[in-house]
Motif scaffolding. Sequence first.
Motif, PDB file in Angstrom:
ATOM      1  N   VAL A 215      42.732  62.191  72.583  1.00 26.98           N
ATOM      2  CA  VAL A 215      41.749  62.532  73.622  1.00 26.98           C
ATOM      3  C   VAL A 215      42.397  63.407  74.689  1.00 26.98           C
ATOM      4  O   VAL A 215      41.843  64.434  75.099  1.00 26.98           O
ATOM      5  CB  VAL A 215      41.157  61.251  74.244  1.00 26.98           C
ATOM      6  CG1 VAL A 215      40.378  61.582  75.510  1.00 26.98           C
ATOM      7  CG2 VAL A 215      40.262  60.528  73.238  1.00 26.98           C
ATOM      8  N   LEU A 222      34.712  63.623  69.818  1.00 31.26           N
ATOM      9  CA  LEU A 222      34.355  62.251  70.144  1.00 31.26           C
ATOM     10  C   LEU A 222      34.955  61.232  69.174  1.00 31.26           C
ATOM     11  O   LEU A 222      34.923  60.033  69.446  1.00 31.26           O
ATOM     12  CB  LEU A 222      32.824  62.100  70.137  1.00 31.26           C
ATOM     13  CG  LEU A 222      32.066  62.820  71.261  1.00 31.26           C
ATOM     14  CD1 LEU A 222      30.560  62.646  71.065  1.00 31.26           C
ATOM     15  CD2 LEU A 222      32.490  62.281  72.626  1.00 31.26           C
ATOM     16  N   TRP A 225      37.557  58.763  70.522  1.00 30.81           N
ATOM     17  CA  TRP A 225      36.899  57.786  71.379  1.00 30.81           C
ATOM     18  C   TRP A 225      36.254  56.689  70.530  1.00 30.81           C
ATOM     19  O   TRP A 225      36.405  55.501  70.827  1.00 30.81           O
ATOM     20  CB  TRP A 225      35.808  58.465  72.215  1.00 30.81           C
ATOM     21  CG  TRP A 225      36.305  59.376  73.295  1.00 30.81           C
ATOM     22  CD1 TRP A 225      36.498  60.720  73.210  1.00 30.81           C
ATOM     23  CD2 TRP A 225      36.672  59.006  74.624  1.00 30.81           C
ATOM     24  NE1 TRP A 225      36.966  61.229  74.398  1.00 30.81           N
ATOM     25  CE2 TRP A 225      37.072  60.203  75.293  1.00 30.81           C
ATOM     26  CE3 TRP A 225      36.696  57.804  75.330  1.00 30.81           C
ATOM     27  CZ2 TRP A 225      37.486  60.206  76.617  1.00 30.81           C
ATOM     28  CZ3 TRP A 225      37.102  57.815  76.652  1.00 30.81           C
ATOM     29  CH2 TRP A 225      37.501  59.006  77.278  1.00 30.81           C
TER      30      TRP A 225
END
Length: 385
Positions: A215, A222, A225
């Motif tokens: 990240v 994404l 995450w």
Amino acid sequence: MSAADGAPRTGAPPWPRIAHALAPAGVYLGVRAVGVAVLALMAGPRLVAELTSWDAAWLLAIAEHGYAGVPADMLDAFGRHTPETPLGFFPGYPALVAAVGLLTGGNLVVAGLLVAAAAGVAAAYALTAIGELVPGGSRRAGLLLTALFGATPMSVVLSMAYTEALFCALAAWALVGVLRERWLLAGLCAAGAGLVRPTASAVVGAVGLAALAAVLARRGGLRPWLGGALATTGLLGYLGWVAARTGAPDGWFRIQRTGWGWYLDGGAATLRYLGGVLTAGERLFDAVTVVGLVGSLVLLGLAIVQRVPWPLVVYGALVVLPVWATAGLMNAKLRLLVPAFVLLVPIATGLARRRAGTAVAVVAAAALASAWFGGYALTIWRYGI
């Protein structure tokens, strides 16, 4: 995969390709077959009873009866049985055994041993991949890593109705996901591991930190995450369920301390144990346990020095350090080191650069020593493992 990577060329006869595909399973099952064969010689007609002894009896009872129906004559380490006692065991392995039991006609012993064997094979493919993915790695290093994993001192538990094989399979595939930056794979496997053993904290930590690094480096969008968040769900979900069931936020940890004698003490009990064995120990099992404990720190240092990928080092450290830092059944600590398979990476990559005969001799010696020690642990040693 090209011929340079050790895979047969496209268009080659099928048998080399089949042998290449089956090699991880063959190596692992071959090493474990030696262990089970030696145990069979030592245990005789009690072979199956030994493979389903100690913690396996609890796990199979949970698979058959659920947490609420475990027979009242099954006692904790202090000779007690309460409604919360079985909750010290995580649900993943018993649930899978119960599901496979539907295919074995309700024979949960067969189901438990099948789950362990299949999980061990799954772990073998992940370990082979790890051996190929690390710097300086290769197909040979991966197969040697698989063989050494199957020949660790307490690898007999990989062939028992225990959680180790299933946990190691999930942990190893989670680490493959990290190395390949396949975050959904890493998160799902870490979540699954969290339903199998508390050691999953090491997997969750490694996956979470690797996802955070991705990240911060703005890699993967994404997906890091999602993978990092998903990784926590199994472990936190079960601990939360036990907390709700017992009415205490630290419910599972209380069960471990009051029922099984396990709790963090910063390593004081382990150091006292080591001191006692080194100054007055007479039992082989204790001596091997001390060698294993000290060896785990040496291998961790070697992994750092040889720059094994840092997520693997983090995972290995988070497996080893709690083993050192907890009070509890010292005889089980050697078994608790089995999931620290990443610490074998420097040995595997080093052996891969040696002559084939040298590597085979080392693996054969390790397999035979492990086979005898596993038989000793179950048939001669009188205490729990």
